[in-house]
Motif scaffolding. Sequence first.
Motif, PDB file in Angstrom:
ATOM      1  N   ALA A 209       0.829  -1.205   0.000  1.00 30.14           N
ATOM      2  CA  ALA A 209       0.000   0.000   0.000  1.00 30.14           C
ATOM      3  C   ALA A 209       0.866   1.258   0.000  1.00 30.14           C
ATOM      4  N   GLU A 210       1.945   1.243   0.762  1.00 27.79           N
ATOM      5  CA  GLU A 210       2.848   2.397   0.825  1.00 27.79           C
ATOM      6  C   GLU A 210       3.554   2.610  -0.505  1.00 27.79           C
ATOM      7  N   THR A 211       3.908   1.504  -1.159  1.00 31.06           N
ATOM      8  CA  THR A 211       4.535   1.588  -2.481  1.00 31.06           C
ATOM      9  C   THR A 211       3.620   2.303  -3.458  1.00 31.06           C
ATOM     10  N   SER A 212       2.329   1.982  -3.400  1.00 30.98           N
ATOM     11  CA  SER A 212       1.355   2.611  -4.292  1.00 30.98           C
ATOM     12  C   SER A 212       1.169   4.084  -3.953  1.00 30.98           C
ATOM     13  N   GLU A 213       1.018   4.390  -2.667  1.00 28.06           N
ATOM     14  CA  GLU A 213       0.733   5.761  -2.248  1.00 28.06           C
ATOM     15  C   GLU A 213       1.873   6.716  -2.579  1.00 28.06           C
ATOM     16  N   LEU A 214       3.120   6.235  -2.443  1.00 27.73           N
ATOM     17  CA  LEU A 214       4.286   7.096  -2.676  1.00 27.73           C
ATOM     18  C   LEU A 214       4.928   6.861  -4.041  1.00 27.73           C
ATOM     19  N   ALA A 215       4.269   6.072  -4.908  1.00 25.13           N
ATOM     20  CA  ALA A 215       4.765   5.819  -6.267  1.00 25.13           C
ATOM     21  C   ALA A 215       6.196   5.294  -6.248  1.00 25.13           C
ATOM     22  N   LEU A 216       6.434   4.273  -5.400  1.00 27.15           N
ATOM     23  CA  LEU A 216       7.766   3.711  -5.241  1.00 27.15           C
ATOM     24  C   LEU A 216       7.919   2.443  -6.072  1.00 27.15           C
ATOM     25  N   SER A 217       9.174   2.058  -6.291  1.00 23.62           N
ATOM     26  CA  SER A 217       9.450   0.769  -6.900  1.00 23.62           C
ATOM     27  C   SER A 217       9.169  -0.326  -5.870  1.00 23.62           C
ATOM     28  N   PRO A 218       8.767  -1.533  -6.305  1.00 24.06           N
ATOM     29  CA  PRO A 218       8.515  -2.620  -5.354  1.00 24.06           C
ATOM     30  C   PRO A 218       9.727  -2.866  -4.461  1.00 24.06           C
ATOM     31  N   GLY A 219       9.480  -2.969  -3.145  1.00 26.36           N
ATOM     32  CA  GLY A 219      10.566  -3.230  -2.221  1.00 26.36           C
ATOM     33  C   GLY A 219      11.427  -2.036  -1.873  1.00 26.36           C
ATOM     34  N   ALA A 220      11.043  -0.848  -2.329  1.00 21.20           N
ATOM     35  CA  ALA A 220      11.850   0.343  -2.054  1.00 21.20           C
ATOM     36  C   ALA A 220      11.879   0.636  -0.558  1.00 21.20           C
ATOM     37  N   PRO A 221      12.979   1.215  -0.070  1.00 20.83           N
ATOM     38  CA  PRO A 221      13.053   1.528   1.359  1.00 20.83           C
ATOM     39  C   PRO A 221      12.297   2.805   1.698  1.00 20.83           C
ATOM     40  N   VAL A 222      11.775   2.834   2.905  1.00 19.96           N
ATOM     41  CA  VAL A 222      11.136   4.029   3.436  1.00 19.96           C
ATOM     42  C   VAL A 222      11.723   4.306   4.814  1.00 19.96           C
ATOM     43  N   VAL A 223      11.547   5.537   5.262  1.00 16.12           N
ATOM     44  CA  VAL A 223      11.939   5.911   6.622  1.00 16.12           C
ATOM     45  C   VAL A 223      10.671   6.236   7.397  1.00 16.12           C
ATOM     46  N   HIS A 224      10.468   5.525   8.489  1.00 19.09           N
ATOM     47  CA  HIS A 224       9.330   5.780   9.380  1.00 19.09           C
ATOM     48  C   HIS A 224       9.829   6.680  10.495  1.00 19.09           C
ATOM     49  N   LEU A 225       9.308   7.886  10.552  1.00 23.80           N
ATOM     50  CA  LEU A 225       9.737   8.874  11.538  1.00 23.80           C
ATOM     51  C   LEU A 225       8.553   9.256  12.413  1.00 23.80           C
ATOM     52  N   VAL A 226       8.759   9.211  13.718  1.00 19.85           N
ATOM     53  CA  VAL A 226       7.735   9.648  14.673  1.00 19.85           C
ATOM     54  C   VAL A 226       8.315  10.813  15.472  1.00 19.85           C
ATOM     55  N   ARG A 227       7.594  11.926  15.472  1.00 24.08           N
ATOM     56  CA  ARG A 227       8.072  13.133  16.153  1.00 24.08           C
ATOM     57  C   ARG A 227       7.117  13.542  17.260  1.00 24.08           C
ATOM     58  N   GLU A 228       7.676  13.904  18.393  1.00 23.27           N
ATOM     59  CA  GLU A 228       6.908  14.455  19.506  1.00 23.27           C
ATOM     60  C   GLU A 228       7.248  15.931  19.646  1.00 23.27           C
ATOM     61  N   ALA A 229       6.225  16.788  19.683  1.00 15.82           N
ATOM     62  CA  ALA A 229       6.404  18.220  19.894  1.00 15.82           C
ATOM     63  C   ALA A 229       6.158  18.507  21.368  1.00 15.82           C
ATOM     64  N   VAL A 230       7.209  18.915  22.064  1.00 12.87           N
ATOM     65  CA  VAL A 230       7.171  19.060  23.520  1.00 12.87           C
ATOM     66  C   VAL A 230       7.207  20.542  23.890  1.00 12.87           C
ATOM     67  N   THR A 231       6.294  20.958  24.742  1.00 15.82           N
ATOM     68  CA  THR A 231       6.228  22.356  25.149  1.00 15.82           C
ATOM     69  C   THR A 231       7.157  22.631  26.333  1.00 15.82           C
ATOM     70  N   THR A 232       7.313  23.912  26.636  1.00 10.85           N
ATOM     71  CA  THR A 232       8.133  24.310  27.782  1.00 10.85           C
ATOM     72  C   THR A 232       7.524  23.819  29.096  1.00 10.85           C
ATOM     73  N   ALA A 233       6.229  23.495  29.067  1.00 16.99           N
ATOM     74  CA  ALA A 233       5.569  22.935  30.250  1.00 16.99           C
ATOM     75  C   ALA A 233       5.788  21.433  30.362  1.00 16.99           C
ATOM     76  N   GLY A 234       6.479  20.857  29.376  1.00 16.43           N
ATOM     77  CA  GLY A 234       6.784  19.439  29.421  1.00 16.43           C
ATOM     78  C   GLY A 234       5.717  18.545  28.832  1.00 16.43           C
ATOM     79  N   ARG A 235       4.730  19.122  28.157  1.00 24.54           N
ATOM     80  CA  ARG A 235       3.649  18.322  27.592  1.00 24.54           C
ATOM     81  C   ARG A 235       3.857  18.078  26.103  1.00 24.54           C
ATOM     82  N   VAL A 236       3.557  16.863  25.665  1.00 23.94           N
ATOM     83  CA  VAL A 236       3.561  16.542  24.233  1.00 23.94           C
ATOM     84  C   VAL A 236       2.201  16.948  23.673  1.00 23.94           C
ATOM     85  N   VAL A 237       2.195  17.964  22.803  1.00 27.08           N
ATOM     86  CA  VAL A 237       0.931  18.466  22.269  1.00 27.08           C
ATOM     87  C   VAL A 237       0.697  18.019  20.822  1.00 27.08           C
ATOM     88  N   GLU A 238       1.645  17.281  20.279  1.00 22.75           N
ATOM     89  CA  GLU A 238       1.454  16.702  18.948  1.00 22.75           C
ATOM     90  C   GLU A 238       2.397  15.531  18.787  1.00 22.75           C
TER      91      GLU A 238
END
Length: 259
Positions: A209-238
């Motif tokens: 499904a990812e290959t189709s969505e990103l128009a990649l060649s079969p078996g192409a590598p992807v990078v899965h990145l997860v980001r946390e946005a942390v405030t000065t109060a110490g809370r993750v708001v995204e």
Amino acid sequence: MGTAVGGGRAVPRYVQIADEIVQQIRAGVLKPGEMVPSESELVDRYGVSGGTIRKAMVEVRASGLVETRHGKGSIVKDRPPVRHRSSDRFRRSHRQGGKAAYLAESAQSGATAKVSVLYIGPMEAPEDIAERLDVEAGTQVLARRRLYFRNGTPVETATSYLPWDVVKDIPELFAENPGGGGIYARLEDHGHEFAEFVETLQARPASKAETSELALSPGAPVVHLVREAVTTAGRVVEVCDTLMAADQFVFSYRIPAAD
């Protein structure tokens, strides 16, 4: 002749051929948008079997310099990677200047960027996202799913998850265009000042499904990145769950050596 000897080590012929094709691309002999010679042409040129050429092309595709189109062969890519700079891509000055991170980094690389919004609305927080947001799994959050294009080609999908109590009084976050500087600018407008952004990356093969969505060649590598946005109060708001075409991004990090 299957191998050559260099530096005391046998170098497989397919590796030599792959290296030569890669060098031709980097030197501009094979230009962006041009077809790599066909298997039969390469067999004639190098005097080797089709199997050797197929193994060579696996190496060439792994370089990220070509893309394979079904029934057409391999084409030299015509777009350089976006460079992610963790030390400056989320600078407040970019937001204050009206640029969200993706648009800022694309502009730096001379690319034309476009963002397509796929979904904005309530969603039950998946377990891993809920843990990062410090809420119960299944708690209602706001989800914003986007597909990013670079020079007309899809290169990245991203879904932002934001706590409902944070977003319910920020109507801009429910709009396709949240305004200059993106969602982080709107969050800061409402008192959620950011202290840091924490990113976790993992490389893996793309699913079908990812290959189709990103128009990649079969078996192409992807990078899965997860980001946390942390405030000065110490809370993750995204929490932003992102999938990137690996050959389109270069990650450059500045790591302080002092305490």
